[in-house]
Scaffold this motif. Structure first.
Motif, PDB file in Angstrom:
ATOM      1  N   ASN A 125      11.840 129.691   6.538  1.00 24.50           N
ATOM      2  CA  ASN A 125      13.047 128.518   6.352  1.00 24.50           C
ATOM      3  C   ASN A 125      12.584 127.585   7.292  1.00 24.50           C
ATOM      4  O   ASN A 125      13.112 127.649   8.466  1.00 24.50           O
ATOM      5  CB  ASN A 125      14.511 128.880   6.535  1.00 24.50           C
ATOM      6  N   VAL A 126      11.703 126.536   6.877  1.00 26.14           N
ATOM      7  CA  VAL A 126      11.486 125.484   7.784  1.00 26.14           C
ATOM      8  C   VAL A 126      12.581 124.475   8.166  1.00 26.14           C
ATOM      9  O   VAL A 126      12.680 124.154   9.211  1.00 26.14           O
ATOM     10  CB  VAL A 126      10.168 124.859   7.127  1.00 26.14           C
ATOM     11  N   ALA A 130      10.873 128.024  -0.013  1.00 30.28           N
ATOM     12  CA  ALA A 130      11.022 128.301   1.693  1.00 30.28           C
ATOM     13  C   ALA A 130      11.841 129.416   2.039  1.00 30.28           C
ATOM     14  O   ALA A 130      13.006 129.274   1.487  1.00 30.28           O
ATOM     15  CB  ALA A 130      11.038 126.984   2.331  1.00 30.28           C
ATOM     16  N   HIS A 166       6.586 128.272   1.725  1.00 33.50           N
ATOM     17  CA  HIS A 166       6.812 128.562   3.053  1.00 33.50           C
ATOM     18  C   HIS A 166       7.290 129.878   3.297  1.00 33.50           C
ATOM     19  O   HIS A 166       8.456 130.261   2.577  1.00 33.50           O
ATOM     20  CB  HIS A 166       7.577 127.556   4.007  1.00 33.50           C
ATOM     21  N   SER A 223       8.386 134.560  -1.012  1.00 36.99           N
ATOM     22  CA  SER A 223       8.324 133.141  -1.552  1.00 36.99           C
ATOM     23  C   SER A 223       7.076 132.974  -2.417  1.00 36.99           C
ATOM     24  O   SER A 223       7.382 132.196  -3.247  1.00 36.99           O
ATOM     25  CB  SER A 223       8.124 132.120  -0.113  1.00 36.99           C
ATOM     26  N   ASN A 254       0.796 127.135   0.547  1.00 40.15           N
ATOM     27  CA  ASN A 254       1.285 127.029   1.851  1.00 40.15           C
ATOM     28  C   ASN A 254       0.262 126.599   2.693  1.00 40.15           C
ATOM     29  O   ASN A 254      -0.659 127.024   3.149  1.00 40.15           O
ATOM     30  CB  ASN A 254       1.684 128.666   2.008  1.00 40.15           C
ATOM     31  N   THR A 284       1.387 120.829   6.031  1.00 46.72           N
ATOM     32  CA  THR A 284       2.346 120.442   5.188  1.00 46.72           C
ATOM     33  C   THR A 284       3.081 119.354   5.872  1.00 46.72           C
ATOM     34  O   THR A 284       3.444 117.993   5.147  1.00 46.72           O
ATOM     35  CB  THR A 284       3.598 121.683   5.188  1.00 46.72           C
ATOM     36  N   SER A 302       8.469 117.452   4.824  1.00 45.31           N
ATOM     37  CA  SER A 302       7.139 117.601   4.271  1.00 45.31           C
ATOM     38  C   SER A 302       6.566 116.425   3.697  1.00 45.31           C
ATOM     39  O   SER A 302       7.110 115.759   2.839  1.00 45.31           O
ATOM     40  CB  SER A 302       7.498 118.661   2.950  1.00 45.31           C
TER      41      SER A 302
END
Ligand code: DQA
Length: 137
Positions: A100-101, A122, A97, A128, A71, A76, A111
């Protein structure tokens, strides 16, 4: 089996940092749960807020371990140096992650490192990391 978990910047503050996004459990206590659940795995943990130290750890374990769960935090999205380090080593890296990016700000949607990783997980909270870990079994 040797698996390295690497947490990047600000992840030392898990449990205190924006708990609405990252939850209220610190990583050390979660790590103990993981270690007891997967006692057959040698689970190693490293955290740093310093980009070069993350790269040094990738180099250190990246030719001998069985897997790396990374991570990279905000690096990232920005770090060419981490991207190059992942390409340089032989051990597969899984990008993880907690949040939830893709449901967050647009600068988190890209990313830089994903293309050099084996896979990306993620949005499952601290779980995760477990999902990434079980992918190596
Ligand atoms: C994060 C997501 C990143 O965008 C952010 O910079 C972090 C944490 C996550 O685990 O959800 O530091 O990697």
């Amino acid at each position: 089996m040797n698996i390295q978990i690497i947490n990047g910047p600000n992840l030392n503050l898990l449990g205190k940092r924006e708990p609405g996004i990252y939850g209220s459990e610190g990583f050390e206590s979660y790590l103990e749960t993981l270690k007891s659940k997967y006692a057959e795995i040698n689970l190693h943990y490293f955290q740093s807020n310093v980009e070069g130290e993350l790269i040094n750890k990738l180099h250190e374990v990246g030719f001998s371990f069985d897997g790396i769960i990374l991570n990279a935090g905000a690096y990232t999205h920005t770090s060419i140096a981490l991207t190059d380090a992942i390409a340089a080593i032989q051990v597969p890296v899984i990008e993880v992650h907690i949040s939830n990016v893709h449901a967050r700000e647009s600068f988190r949607h890209h990313s830089m490192i994903a293309g050099n990783c084996k896979g990306v997980i993620a949005g499952f909270g601290l779980k995760s990391y477990e999902l990434a870990l079980t992918s190596f079994l």
